[in-house]
Enzyme design. Structure first.
Site, PDB file in Angstrom:
ATOM      1  N   LYS A   1       0.856  -1.201   0.000  1.00  0.00           N
ATOM      2  CA  LYS A   1       0.000   0.000   0.000  1.00  0.00           C
ATOM      3  C   LYS A   1       0.893   1.252   0.000  1.00  0.00           C
ATOM      4  O   LYS A   1       1.977   1.211  -0.600  1.00  0.00           O
ATOM      5  CB  LYS A   1      -0.992  -0.059   1.166  1.00  0.00           C
ATOM      6  CG  LYS A   1      -1.782  -1.381   1.129  1.00  0.00           C
ATOM      7  CD  LYS A   1      -2.998  -1.412   1.986  1.00  0.00           C
ATOM      8  CE  LYS A   1      -3.672  -2.777   1.849  1.00  0.00           C
ATOM      9  NZ  LYS A   1      -4.920  -2.886   2.602  1.00  0.00           N
TER      10      LYS A   1
ATOM     11  N   HIS B   1      -8.001  -3.433  -6.706  1.00  0.00           N
ATOM     12  CA  HIS B   1      -8.029  -3.564  -5.237  1.00  0.00           C
ATOM     13  C   HIS B   1      -9.224  -2.781  -4.692  1.00  0.00           C
ATOM     14  O   HIS B   1      -9.595  -1.740  -5.239  1.00  0.00           O
ATOM     15  CB  HIS B   1      -6.721  -3.037  -4.645  1.00  0.00           C
ATOM     16  CG  HIS B   1      -6.588  -3.334  -3.191  1.00  0.00           C
ATOM     17  ND1 HIS B   1      -7.188  -2.556  -2.228  1.00  0.00           N
ATOM     18  CD2 HIS B   1      -5.972  -4.343  -2.534  1.00  0.00           C
ATOM     19  CE1 HIS B   1      -6.922  -3.077  -1.032  1.00  0.00           C
ATOM     20  NE2 HIS B   1      -6.191  -4.160  -1.196  1.00  0.00           N
TER      21      HIS B   1
ATOM     22  N   GLU C   1      -9.514  -0.797  -2.330  1.00  0.00           N
ATOM     23  CA  GLU C   1      -9.241   0.625  -2.043  1.00  0.00           C
ATOM     24  C   GLU C   1      -9.268   1.448  -3.322  1.00  0.00           C
ATOM     25  O   GLU C   1      -9.681   2.615  -3.310  1.00  0.00           O
ATOM     26  CB  GLU C   1      -7.894   0.759  -1.298  1.00  0.00           C
ATOM     27  CG  GLU C   1      -8.034   0.284   0.144  1.00  0.00           C
ATOM     28  CD  GLU C   1      -6.802  -0.364   0.746  1.00  0.00           C
ATOM     29  OE1 GLU C   1      -5.680  -0.154   0.252  1.00  0.00           O
ATOM     30  OE2 GLU C   1      -6.973  -1.117   1.733  1.00  0.00           O
TER      31      GLU C   1
ATOM     32  N   GLY D   1      -7.646  -4.852   6.759  1.00  0.00           N
ATOM     33  CA  GLY D   1      -7.122  -3.894   7.730  1.00  0.00           C
ATOM     34  C   GLY D   1      -7.946  -3.796   9.004  1.00  0.00           C
ATOM     35  O   GLY D   1      -7.765  -2.883   9.799  1.00  0.00           O
TER      36      GLY D   1
HETATM   37  P1  13P Z   1      -4.524  -6.425   5.477  1.00  0.00           P
HETATM   38  O1  13P Z   1      -3.689  -7.673   5.382  1.00  0.00           O
HETATM   39  O2  13P Z   1      -3.798  -5.275   6.130  1.00  0.00           O
HETATM   40  O3  13P Z   1      -5.877  -6.681   6.031  1.00  0.00           O
HETATM   41  O4  13P Z   1      -4.740  -5.916   3.959  1.00  0.00           O
HETATM   42  C1  13P Z   1      -5.220  -6.800   3.014  1.00  0.00           C
HETATM   43  C2  13P Z   1      -5.102  -6.179   1.677  1.00  0.00           C
HETATM   44  O5  13P Z   1      -5.823  -5.250   1.344  1.00  0.00           O
HETATM   45  C3  13P Z   1      -4.065  -6.692   0.781  1.00  0.00           C
HETATM   46  O6  13P Z   1      -4.269  -6.243  -0.518  1.00  0.00           O
END
Ligand code: 13P
Length: 250
Positions: free
Chosen positions: A10, A94, A96, A173
């Site tokens: 990220k 993704h 996000e 997350g």
């Molecule tokens: P986390 O492992 O922090 O939950 O994030 C997952 C993710 O979005 C990986 O692309």
């Protein structure tokens, strides 16, 4: 099929921090990892990944690409340019990107097509929100996202490497991981959709990764599900030691 452990950094790590990370990775790396390892880094860290990749035996790629490869598109990332740096994968769609940056199924489908024509393996991310799960819509949402993402490249994907990452939005997350059963059910459904869209033999060559709060202490149980072929790891990938422990569970 070889399993895949992928890191999604990220918006973390400057090039200097990335170099420190890979130096630590190199010092800790166990010789006997049986899965493939990928790093999806911020665009400005790709050259650092490229320095370490040959000796360390991992692949890397961007967390996003644009569907055009050059021109007047301020701030975007060219698939062709990252390929020239040595990237062999691209993360696409993704959650996000979908929710914070307004990416639609249509835009994502174009990006998958561009990745393939630029010789990058797309890792297409899909997953439902909590409201969609509670409304009993999980399989419909995931089916729509997989069909839309791959629908325009059915011919090309017959011979091109690709992967699907199932990441339930409510597990990203949050520390709230899907149970092995919940994840396994959706993975089996994705495999069925791939069989239908492509072919049953092809569906069994495509890795389906789980992502969403994967940690060293839950990785083993998730990995025991027959249709879980790897992990896409956010937070826990930021520490080489934890990321190794997760890769080791595959
Ligand atoms: P986390 O492992 O922090 O939950 O994030 C997952 C993710 O979005 C990986 O692309």
């Amino acid at each position: 099929m070889k399993k895949i452990c992928a890191a999604n950094w990220k918006l973390n790590f400057s090039p200097e921090e990335a170099r420190r990370y890979f130096a630590e990775w190199s010092a800790l790396r166990p010789a006997n990892l049986s899965c493939d390892v990928l790093f999806f880094t911020p665009a400005y860290d790709l050259t650092v990944a490229a320095e370490f990749a040959p000796a360390e035996g991992f692949h890397f790629g961007p967390q996003n690409i644009y569907f055009e490869t050059s021109g007047a598109f301020t701030g975007e990332i060219s698939a062709r340019a990252v390929h020239s740096l040595g990237a062999r994968w691209a993360l696409i769609g993704h959650s996000e990107r979908r929710t914070l940056f307004g990416e639609t199924d249509d835009v994502i489908a174009k990006k998958v097509k561009t990745a393939i024509s630029s010789d990058l393996a797309p890792m297409l991310c899909v997953g439902e929100t909590l409201a969609e799960r509670e409304a009993g819509q999980t399989k419909n949402i995931v089916a729509r996202q997989v069909r839309a993402g791959l629908g325009r490249v059915v011919t090309e994907t017959a011979s091109h490497t690709l992967a699907i990452a199932y990441e339930p939005v409510w597990a990203i997350g949050t520390g709230r991981v899907a149970t092995p059963q919940q994840a396994g059910d959706v993975h089996a459904e994705i495999r069925r959709i791939l069989s239908d869209l492509l072919s049953p033999p092809r569906a069994h060559e495509i890795a389906i990764l789980y992502g969403g709060s994967v940690k060293p202490d839950n990785a083993k149980d998730l990995a025991s599900q027959p249709d879980i072929d790897g992990f896409l790891v956010g937070g826990a990938s930021l520490k080489p030691k934890d990321f190794f422990a997760i890769a080791d569970a595959l």
